[in-house]
Design a protein around this motif. Structure first.
Motif, PDB file in Angstrom:
ATOM      1  N   CYS A  31      32.996  37.518  50.273  1.00 36.52           N
ATOM      2  CA  CYS A  31      32.735  38.949  50.112  1.00 36.52           C
ATOM      3  C   CYS A  31      32.114  39.210  48.752  1.00 36.52           C
ATOM      4  O   CYS A  31      32.489  38.614  47.752  1.00 36.52           O
ATOM      5  CB  CYS A  31      34.028  39.745  50.238  1.00 36.52           C
ATOM      6  N   ASP A  32      31.178  40.124  48.732  1.00 39.05           N
ATOM      7  CA  ASP A  32      30.509  40.588  47.533  1.00 39.05           C
ATOM      8  C   ASP A  32      31.235  41.866  47.122  1.00 39.05           C
ATOM      9  O   ASP A  32      31.267  42.836  47.878  1.00 39.05           O
ATOM     10  CB  ASP A  32      29.049  40.880  47.893  1.00 39.05           C
ATOM     11  N   GLY A  44      43.407  42.677  45.884  1.00 37.46           N
ATOM     12  CA  GLY A  44      42.772  41.557  45.198  1.00 37.46           C
ATOM     13  C   GLY A  44      41.972  42.041  44.024  1.00 37.46           C
ATOM     14  O   GLY A  44      41.213  41.292  43.435  1.00 37.46           O
ATOM     15  N   GLY A  45      42.145  43.314  43.701  1.00 34.94           N
ATOM     16  CA  GLY A  45      41.242  43.995  42.793  1.00 34.94           C
ATOM     17  C   GLY A  45      41.449  43.791  41.335  1.00 34.94           C
ATOM     18  O   GLY A  45      41.720  42.730  40.854  1.00 34.94           O
ATOM     19  N   GLY A  46      41.343  44.813  40.597  1.00 31.29           N
ATOM     20  CA  GLY A  46      41.327  44.749  39.167  1.00 31.29           C
ATOM     21  C   GLY A  46      40.254  45.692  38.681  1.00 31.29           C
ATOM     22  O   GLY A  46      39.967  45.780  37.505  1.00 31.29           O
ATOM     23  N   ARG A  53      31.522  44.070  50.546  1.00 31.29           N
ATOM     24  CA  ARG A  53      30.639  43.765  51.668  1.00 31.29           C
ATOM     25  C   ARG A  53      30.821  42.301  52.034  1.00 31.29           C
ATOM     26  O   ARG A  53      30.785  41.415  51.176  1.00 31.29           O
ATOM     27  CB  ARG A  53      29.181  43.999  51.277  1.00 31.29           C
ATOM     28  N   GLU A  54      31.046  42.062  53.313  1.00 26.55           N
ATOM     29  CA  GLU A  54      31.137  40.677  53.771  1.00 26.55           C
ATOM     30  C   GLU A  54      29.740  40.069  53.735  1.00 26.55           C
ATOM     31  O   GLU A  54      28.782  40.639  54.249  1.00 26.55           O
ATOM     32  CB  GLU A  54      31.692  40.621  55.195  1.00 26.55           C
ATOM     33  N   VAL A  55      29.620  38.923  53.094  1.00 22.59           N
ATOM     34  CA  VAL A  55      28.346  38.208  53.008  1.00 22.59           C
ATOM     35  C   VAL A  55      28.164  37.430  54.307  1.00 22.59           C
ATOM     36  O   VAL A  55      29.088  36.757  54.770  1.00 22.59           O
ATOM     37  CB  VAL A  55      28.347  37.250  51.794  1.00 22.59           C
ATOM     38  N   PHE A  78      32.347  37.508  43.611  1.00 28.87           N
ATOM     39  CA  PHE A  78      32.469  37.046  44.987  1.00 28.87           C
ATOM     40  C   PHE A  78      33.912  36.629  45.201  1.00 28.87           C
ATOM     41  O   PHE A  78      34.518  35.994  44.342  1.00 28.87           O
ATOM     42  CB  PHE A  78      31.526  35.873  45.248  1.00 28.87           C
ATOM     43  N   GLU A  79      34.473  37.007  46.339  1.00 31.54           N
ATOM     44  CA  GLU A  79      35.850  36.664  46.696  1.00 31.54           C
ATOM     45  C   GLU A  79      35.857  36.090  48.102  1.00 31.54           C
ATOM     46  O   GLU A  79      35.047  36.476  48.936  1.00 31.54           O
ATOM     47  CB  GLU A  79      36.748  37.907  46.708  1.00 31.54           C
TER      48      GLU A  79
END
Length: 91
Positions: A31-32, A44-46, A53-55, A78-79
């Motif tokens: 994910c972007d 999962g943030g910060g 957006r799913e790549v 990217f995650e």
């Protein structure tokens, strides 16, 4: 990772590196994530005001990163996330 690496390849390599079964790559998506640094953010943030957006499996993340830079005051990362979590968030 190289500019020729696809999102699918990078997910598979990351799973292998962290001791997970690389054949499970279909359960995960790259994910972007764009947001403002600091603040509360999500699970999962910060960051605040995050947009995810799913790549696509065949997109090339390093090319994306080179072609599109976030505006000043915003960050990008990217995650790898489970697809089932992305589907739930979309409900």
């Amino acid at each position: 990772a190289t500019p020729r690496s696809s999102a699918r390849q990078l997910v598979r390599e990351a799973l292998e590196r962290y001791g997970l079964n690389p054949d499970d790559f279909g359960q995960f998506a790259l994910c972007d994530v764009v947001g403002r640094p600091g603040g509360g953010g999500g699970a999962g943030g910060g960051g605040q005001g995050e947009h995810l957006r799913e790549v696509g499996d065949w997109e090339r993340p390093l090319v994306l990163q080179e072609l599109w830079k976030p505006k000043a005051g915003w960050s990008r990362r990217f995650e790898i996330r489970r697809r089932q979590d992305l589907e739930r968030a979309g409900d």
